[in-house]
Scaffold this active site. Structure first.
Site, mmCIF file in Angstrom:
data_model
loop_
_atom_site.group_PDB
_atom_site.id
_atom_site.type_symbol
_atom_site.label_atom_id
_atom_site.label_comp_id
_atom_site.label_asym_id
_atom_site.label_seq_id
_atom_site.Cartn_x
_atom_site.Cartn_y
_atom_site.Cartn_z
ATOM 1 N N ARG A 1 -2.992 6.499 1.580
ATOM 2 C CA ARG A 1 -3.479 7.707 2.264
ATOM 3 C C ARG A 1 -2.470 8.402 3.168
ATOM 4 N NH1 ARG A 1 -8.710 6.125 5.275
ATOM 5 N NH2 ARG A 1 -8.011 3.976 4.918
ATOM 6 N N TYR B 1 -15.499 -11.697 0.271
ATOM 7 C CA TYR B 1 -16.264 -10.452 0.095
ATOM 8 C C TYR B 1 -17.496 -10.656 -0.786
ATOM 9 C CZ TYR B 1 -12.365 -7.840 2.151
ATOM 10 O OH TYR B 1 -11.422 -7.349 2.997
ATOM 11 N N ARG C 1 -6.676 11.691 -4.926
ATOM 12 C CA ARG C 1 -7.955 11.014 -4.643
ATOM 13 C C ARG C 1 -9.091 12.029 -4.545
ATOM 14 N NH1 ARG C 1 -9.673 6.399 -0.181
ATOM 15 N NH2 ARG C 1 -11.882 6.806 -0.343
ATOM 16 N N ARG D 1 0.828 -1.214 0.000
ATOM 17 C CA ARG D 1 0.000 0.000 0.000
ATOM 18 C C ARG D 1 0.868 1.272 0.000
ATOM 19 N NH1 ARG D 1 -4.168 -0.340 4.565
ATOM 20 N NH2 ARG D 1 -4.434 -2.509 3.973
ATOM 21 N N ASP E 1 -7.268 -2.267 -6.726
ATOM 22 C CA ASP E 1 -7.846 -2.903 -5.554
ATOM 23 C C ASP E 1 -7.810 -4.414 -5.746
ATOM 24 O OD1 ASP E 1 -9.395 -2.290 -2.987
ATOM 25 O OD2 ASP E 1 -10.608 -3.843 -3.945
#
Lengths: 358, 358
Positions: free
Chosen positions: A34, A157, A43, A30, A80
């Site tokens: 963020r 998921y 973003r 990652r 993703d």
């Protein structure tokens, strides 16, 4: 002069082949995320996570951001793990501050029968476009990693419809309707293999499978429902000319007791989380694969001195052997100070050189 | 006639001493919980989780509820793992559908210096009253388990103030201010030991320490910040006349690689989660302790046949040896059908008898 297909910095590829290199390579799970203000700005412009991931220009921009700041030895496609089920029509979204959600979860035989391997030049073309663009912009500075979620993790998921502590809905399907669960996982394994082969053709130079939730399974179900399908994917990749020579890294989080079995899939590297000592992991995999890991991501909240000390402890635990790719044991978290990532990356390279002089 | 201090059904105590018994004992973590309609009714009457836990009559009522339905071999005090920090003045609450929260989290040296071992006849008297009442009402039918959270797990919530995926606030304290973290953990270890000794004096016959978050630590920090303080507690209990002979069960979730070290603390039993094969766990602990576990709680969502099959698989994995206490690998979840718990309990007893005839 450098050959056009060989990255200038090939430490990462050498480590994955368990060949000597000048120092230990590092990338960070990652790494485009963020914790970087420039990522947050892009973003913001994109409007949402999915708009960011599905726009090749934005995806390329954020993929390259951490490389401009830090001396990282690999780039990883910004995307993703759940692109495949989204492309299968399940409707992926990320509510603010929440995990992934599917509008149309998969619950029964009819839902599963409807699933087809998505078109790599259709629904998933944006991923291939992003890879082509990133490869061009990278100019072979470092290798580019393509990736997917594992079949088990995608199914978690897809059946639950969202994140969960235990993904008990899929587990119940595995126990009550094992044939149905296997049909779903088999479709997903074919889709992931096709997807990774297409990523290789579009420019990815290393392929990684994230099995984020494999560790939720007991030993026998792990082999039956998670490992088996990753092994199928590795076999598939090794049978295809686009990906045959390409190193594949498998990462099952929480799979400390399964490292030997994972190494037996024929993969080139194994991601290892921080709950395992790398010295023990080396013994478990018996020289068959490279190891990638395994600093606790929470250590990036400690002081620079502590970060350096803990980096050295991880590297000492692996020892002066070829085949170590430094990484965190899981993705970097949003509150990390980017200066601490610089400390991490620089210490890995500096200490890697010292280790090799011993 | 039965001796007043010996429970009529002593399978659980015999298994913890690794002595033969007529069949394998079973109890279920969180057996007094939301999956039982009668529990939900009592909780409704009490108004909140804390009101339920802090009222000895209610706590006794819900402790006994699962024993009225199922042929369980132990009762466990209905309480929370976080009673100690609440009694230290941190203000514990549970918002609807959320995990625990503290009004006054512990963040710095002054906060930690203020913490004192709570008064077992004061703030924690409700726990002792509940134990006395439960022991009376149980009439020695089965043994009664008292428990606490481990120092590490209490500290996780106290420093974070609430649940977290990684409890990185406490981890950062461990790395940046290790002395402070050790002061906090040492205070908590003394509090937990005092608390468990008081529980023994009030009627608990087995003591258990839940280290829910020990598995979030890497190997070296696990030993330094979690294991060490559990070992201190075990030593404390063995030095006190009220608890000296009492079996202590330690349960570190996600600690597959630490079973041998946990067994070396001198505890009597180890809880094992479902990610470990009990045959491997037996080898790891080398006959030093009883093992308690380890069915995946999600299996209770499967059909009765599957539950029976998986129960037998767990018991076959342990084999026909003394020292197995059947349990789930983690707490039972709210959506489980109580009829499935009956299937579980009855199969453990039936198959335990068959195993012993082989």
């Amino acid at each position: 002069m450098t050959m056009p297909d060989l990255p200038t910095n090939d430490r990462f590829l050498r480590a994955l082949r368990r060949e000597p290199a000048d120092t230990t390579p590092i990338w960070v799970m990652r790494q485009a995320g963020r914790y970087l203000p420039e990522y947050r700005a892009t973003r913001e412009r994109a409007g949402s996570f999915m708009a960011l991931a599905q726009n090749p220009e934005y995806a390329c921009e954020v993929t390259l951001q951490p490389l401009q700041r830090f001396d990282l030895d690999a780039a990883i496609l910004f995307s993703d793990i759940l692109t495949i089920p989204d492309a299968m029509g399940l409707g992926l979204s990320f509510a603010a501050g929440e995990g992934p959600q599917f509008d149309r979860p998969v619950r029964n035989a009819a839902d599963i029968a409807r699933l087809a391997v998505p078109d790599m030049d259709g629904e998933l073309r944006y991923v291939m476009d992003a890879l082509r663009l990133i490869r061009r912009e990278l100019r072979n500075r470092v290798p580019l990693i393509g990736f997917s979620g594992s079949p088990w993790t995608l199914a978690c998921y897809m059946v639950e419809g969202q994140g969960s502590k235990d993904f008990a809905t899929l587990k119940a399907m595995c126990w009550n309707q094992p044939k149905l669960a296997h049909r779903l996982l088999d479709t997903l394994a074919r889709a992931v293999a096709t997807y990774l082969i297409a990523q290789a053709a579009a420019g990815a130079q290393v392929l990684m499978v994230f099995d984020t939730w494999g560790g939720l399974l007991g030993p026998a179900p792990f082999r039956e429902f998670s490992l088996r399908y990753m092994a199928q994917i590795v076999a598939h990749l090794q049978a295809d000319s686009a990906s045959r020579e390409m190193p594949v890294i498998l990462f099952s989080k929480g799979a400390a007791t399964h490292l030997a079995a994972l190494a037996d899939t024929g993969c080139g590297g194994l991601g290892v989380d921080w709950t395992v000592d790398l010295a023990d992991a080396r013994v478990a995999v018996n020289g068959k694969v490279a190891l990638q890991g395994n600093l606790d991501p929470a250590i990036l909240r400690a002081s620079p001195e502590v970060i350096r000390r803990e980096v050295r402890a991880v590297m000492d635990s692996y020892g002066n052997h070829p085949g170590h790719v430094f990484n965190l044991g899981h993705g970097i978290t949003p509150e990390v100070d980017p200066e601490h990532v610089k400390v991490l990356v620089d210490e890995v390279h500096a200490y890697g050189r010292r280790l090799r002089e011993q």
